[in-house]
Design a protein around this motif. Structure first.
Motif, short mmCIF file in Angstrom:
data_model
loop_
_atom_site.label_atom_id
_atom_site.label_comp_id
_atom_site.label_asym_id
_atom_site.label_seq_id
_atom_site.Cartn_x
_atom_site.Cartn_y
_atom_site.Cartn_z
N TYR A 209 0.84 -1.19 0.00
CA TYR A 209 0.00 0.00 0.00
C TYR A 209 0.88 1.25 0.00
O TYR A 209 2.07 1.20 0.33
CB TYR A 209 -0.92 0.00 1.22
CG TYR A 209 -2.02 -1.05 1.15
CD1 TYR A 209 -3.31 -0.70 0.81
CD2 TYR A 209 -1.73 -2.39 1.39
CE1 TYR A 209 -4.31 -1.67 0.72
CE2 TYR A 209 -2.72 -3.36 1.30
CZ TYR A 209 -4.00 -2.99 0.96
OH TYR A 209 -4.98 -3.95 0.86
N SER A 680 -8.65 5.60 5.78
CA SER A 680 -8.61 4.82 4.53
C SER A 680 -7.16 4.49 4.20
O SER A 680 -6.23 5.15 4.67
CB SER A 680 -9.25 5.58 3.37
OG SER A 680 -8.52 6.76 3.08
N THR A 682 -4.71 3.09 0.67
CA THR A 682 -4.71 2.97 -0.79
C THR A 682 -3.58 2.07 -1.22
O THR A 682 -2.42 2.30 -0.83
CB THR A 682 -4.56 4.36 -1.45
OG1 THR A 682 -5.61 5.22 -0.99
CG2 THR A 682 -4.63 4.25 -2.96
N SER A 688 -8.54 2.42 -3.21
CA SER A 688 -8.67 2.86 -1.82
C SER A 688 -9.73 2.05 -1.10
O SER A 688 -10.73 1.62 -1.71
CB SER A 688 -9.02 4.34 -1.76
OG SER A 688 -7.96 5.13 -2.28
N GLU A 704 -14.82 1.28 -1.00
CA GLU A 704 -15.25 2.68 -0.98
C GLU A 704 -16.59 2.87 -1.66
O GLU A 704 -17.31 3.84 -1.39
CB GLU A 704 -14.18 3.57 -1.64
CG GLU A 704 -12.91 3.71 -0.80
CD GLU A 704 -12.40 5.13 -0.78
OE1 GLU A 704 -12.41 5.75 -1.86
OE2 GLU A 704 -11.98 5.61 0.29
#
Length: 777
Positions: A209, A680, A682, A688, A704
């Motif tokens: 990530y 959050s 990503t 995300s 999301e």
């Protein structure tokens, strides 16, 4: 000598992803090995084995007093049951020791039609409370795999419950850890169409990530589990089977881990002490090790920012700690890496040499027919001896061949038209060459030509030969499943499907004033000990239908049961089978929630017949074609959620420590009850995901996009009695949620047949998807 020598047998259960790994597990001392075929198993990335190889593996394992369990641990689709029945019809005629099952429908199928197969409940059922154990026992399970998230106290309590129900427990003691509760992870199903519940997990938790606020690139990646030094406590807890994870690992890994655990267990039983230091475990693939779940200490050290092999890092760290300065040079680092590389190669060669003489080849079978006029037709059956040894210098395991003589009941007589010749005998008896036997020879040279017996006698000879070759057990005939009747809706046939809504906030009770829809109230995952708040709340709001969550551990399960017993509501929805079991005992009508992931008619039938279930939500992982042929039991309602946050995973571990950071070093009961953060993450592909933690809820990750499926109303309105919309706002993160009253009104119009509101709903929920409905499982 130790008093523990009088305790029941401790089973060491090893993984076998391919033939070499299975052989390695057997010779390393495994008491049992679990493996999978090319289909119906939860490790598609493993090499797996064919049915004929399975039969050979069973024969080899039994020579070493090792059992074989077959993994059939996925959810089953409606159209797959005919193929599944054919496979089970073959398995019942082997000496397989057990099958590992996830799907409730498969439990029902096996219990009814294949009762000789021993059923083990898979880890995918995330068994974590006493009611679930009773539920699975009634379904036909002889053992359960307890959730990896449980601590020693919880394991001890559930093992005591299991004894009361005459059911064995097994616990994972080594291998990879999922950050999510097993069976409740939909991360790759929702994002990539690869469901972990179908053996196609893409390991989103191991992905890289973008660097998080707390400085991590692999914020969901846990260290491997290892209870290598906790074996005495697990033995004391009464656990029967110590299970090692690793069906995608190779033979050298399996041999090293199994051999290490074998020595550790045997040494402790013999001396009462742990004699092994565990260093060999670091020489094969690992992500470093943690026993934090077992200790009940869910801290940040469980995570590691490296999803790949950590063995080199460990070797370098160990070499550094052995140095006076706690540092080593670049040259020394290269030497450490080279030494480890050589050790791995040597290990590979040693294991390969040990297993190369172990054979799973079919047993050669010879048939000799003899006879003359006026005598019976004589069939002499012989199988060759079978020998296996770990190496040329090792002790040989020898199994003597079988020898039988059979005679026809009729006497041979002359016949011009129906004389028995070599070709006739080959055609009639070739089926004896099967997955277990290679028909090497059919000899009729001592049978006088031109003679015959009735063909019925030949059939009887063949059937008796099959029985004797099958360990004197008559072959069980194949099962053809009857066509299931799909019953009509319990409402009138012309009635529209009804709307229901899910809420979790007491402030939303006013929605009852704007709709006649059923209102489900989502109860928490966690409670203060002896909490009675919701007993009074539900009593004061009788219109609310209690909705129980998927995970209820320890005191939280006790509180939930107390709510059920004190309120005794006329109807509940439950995503936890432990609650379903108690509801059935209390005579409370219950609906199977969407997180029971129901995918087939046999699961509906099992819940209806065994537990008097009133209805069920059909899995949101299915597409239209996979749902349309599901057969409704009589007086049973079917539901489907058309609007909800898309849950990707739920964990007992904290997601915030590795993402935005947290002042607490570990997650505790206070975190569960009071934390309500959201953030959050990503991934490097630019996707995300919302991290959401509600008060009294487990940390969870959501897509999301919101799930919104209006197409299913047009496609399958005849199948479903009701459609649900989730108005809990869970998983919304920082997004502003649409007005709830307006949403209810729009969906009610949609169910009434007004398709014009679809445009309005799309505008109200711009970030939505129904991709799962089109992709399916």
């Amino acid at each position: 000598m130790n008093d523990l020598q009088t305790t029941p047998k401790i089973e060491l259960l090893a993984p076998g992803g391919d033939i070499d790994a299975i052989k390695a597990a057997i010779i390393a001392g495994a008491d049992a090995v679990y493996c999978g075929l090319d289909n119906f198993n939860a490790r598609n990335r493993a090499s797996n084995i064919s049915f004929e190889q399975l039969v050979g593996v069973i024969r080899l394992a039994h020579q070493y007093e090792c059992e074989i369990f077959l993994t059939l641990n996925i959810v089953i689709l409606e159209q797959e049951f005919a193929t599944l029945a054919k496979l089970l019809s073959k398995l019942v005629n082997t000496t397989l020791d057990g099958i590992i099952v996830q799907d409730i429908g498969m439990f029902n199928l096996v219990k009814k039609h294949f009762p000789t197969l021993d059923i083990h409940a898979s880890t995918q059922l995330t068994t974590h409370n006493a009611g679930q154990i009773a539920f699975l026992k009634k379904l036909g399970a002889s053992r359960v795999n307890l959730s990896r998230e449980l601590n020693l106290r919880e394991i001890t309590e559930l093992t005591a419950v299991s004894r009361e129900h005459d059911i064995l427990t097994e616990v994972f003691v080594h291998g990879s850890l999922c950050v999510a509760f097993s069976g409740l992870c939909y991360s790759t199903s929702a994002s990539a169409g690869n469901s972990g519940n179908r053996g196609r997990c893409s390991q989103a938790c191991r992905e890289e990530y973008e660097t998080t606020e707390s400085g991590h690139n692999f914020p969901l990646n846990l260290k491997d589990n290892s209870a290598f030094f906790d074996l005495p406590a697990l033995i004391e807890a009464g656990v029967y089977s110590f299970k090692i994870e690793g069906r995608i690992k190779g033979a050298s890994y399996v041999h090293t881990v199994v051999d290490s655990f074998r020595k550790q267990i045997d040494g402790f039983i013999e001396t009462g002490e742990l004699l092994e230091d565990g260093e060999r475990l670091y020489k094969v693939f690992n992500r470093d090790f943690s026993n934090a779940f077992l200790r009940g200490d869910l801290n940040q050290s469980m995570f590691i920012d490296n999803p790949r092999d950590n063995s080199k890092n460990h070797a370098i760290a160990k070499a550094s700690s052995d140095n006076d300065s706690n540092r080593i040079s670049v040259v020394q680092i290269q030497e450490v890496k080279q030494t480890l590389y050589q050790e791995k190669n040597e290990l590979h060669d040693i294991v390969r040499e040990k297993i190369q003489y172990l054979s799973i080849d079919k047993v050669e079978l010879s048939l000799v027919f003899s006879g003359e006029e006026g005598s019976p037709l004589t069939l002499s059956i012989r199988t060759n001896d079978v020998s296996s040894h770990q190496s040329m210098a090792a002790k040989m395991i020898h199994t003597e061949g079988k020898c039988f003589t059979l005679k026809s009941s009729s006497l041979l007589s002359k016949s011009n038209k129906n004389a028995i010749d070599h070709d006739v005998l080959v055609k009639r008896f070739k089926s004896l060459g099967n997955a277990d036997y290679e028909l090497a020879k059919v000899d009729s040279t001592t049978l006088t030509a031109g003679l015959s017996v009735p063909f019925s006698d030949l059939t009887l000879l063949k059937n008796e030969a099959s029985r004797l070759l099958n360990g004197a057990q008559a072959l069980i005939p194949p099962v053809t499943l009857p066509k299931l009747k799909s019953h009509a809706k319990t409402t009138q046939s012309d009635a529209k499907s009804e709307l229901s809504i899910l809420i979790c906030d007491e402030a939303d009770i006013h929605l009852a004033d704007v709709t006649k829809a059923d209102i489900y109230f989502k109860l928490p995952d966690a409670y203060k000990r002896n909490c009675t708040k919701y007993i009074d709340f539900l009593a004061d709001n009788p219109r609310l239908i209690p909705w129980f969550p998927a995970v209820l551990i320890g005191k939280d399960y006790d509180v939930a049961i107390n709510i059920l017993e004190k309120v005794v509501p006329p109807l509940i929805v439950t995503n936890n089978t432990g609650i379903a079991y108690r509801a059935n005992q209390l005579g409370i009508k219950w609906i199977a929630g969407p997180f029971l992931n129901t995918t087939n008619s046999y699961a509906l039938m099992a819940m209806k017949e065994e537990f008097d279930c009133s209805g069920a939500f059909i899995s949101n992982e299915l597409n239209r074609m996979q749902m349309k042929n599901i057969a409704r039991p009589e007086n049973f309602k079917l539901f489907y959620s058309i609007y909800h946050p898309i849950l990707l995973m739920t964990s007992r571990q904290c997601f915030f420590q590795q993402s935005v950071g947290c002042e607490k070093p570990r997650i505790d009961n206070g975190c569960m009850l009071s934390c309500d953060k959201s953030t959050s993450i990503t991934n490097v592909k630019g996707m995300s995901f919302a991290i959401d933690k509600q008060k009294a809820g487990y940390p969870s990750i959501y897509n999301e996009d919101q799930f919104m499926n209006m197409q299913v109303i047009h496609d399958l309105a005849d199948l479903f009695d009701g459609f649900m919309i989730d108005l809990t706002n869970i998983g919304a993160g920082g997004r502003v949620s649409p007005d709830k009253v307006a949403l209810i009104q729009q969906f009610e119009q949609l169910l009434a047949g007004d398709t014009k509101v679809e445009e309005t709903l799309n505008a109200m929920v711009p970030e939505s998807t129904d991709s799962q409905y089109h992709a399916g499982l």
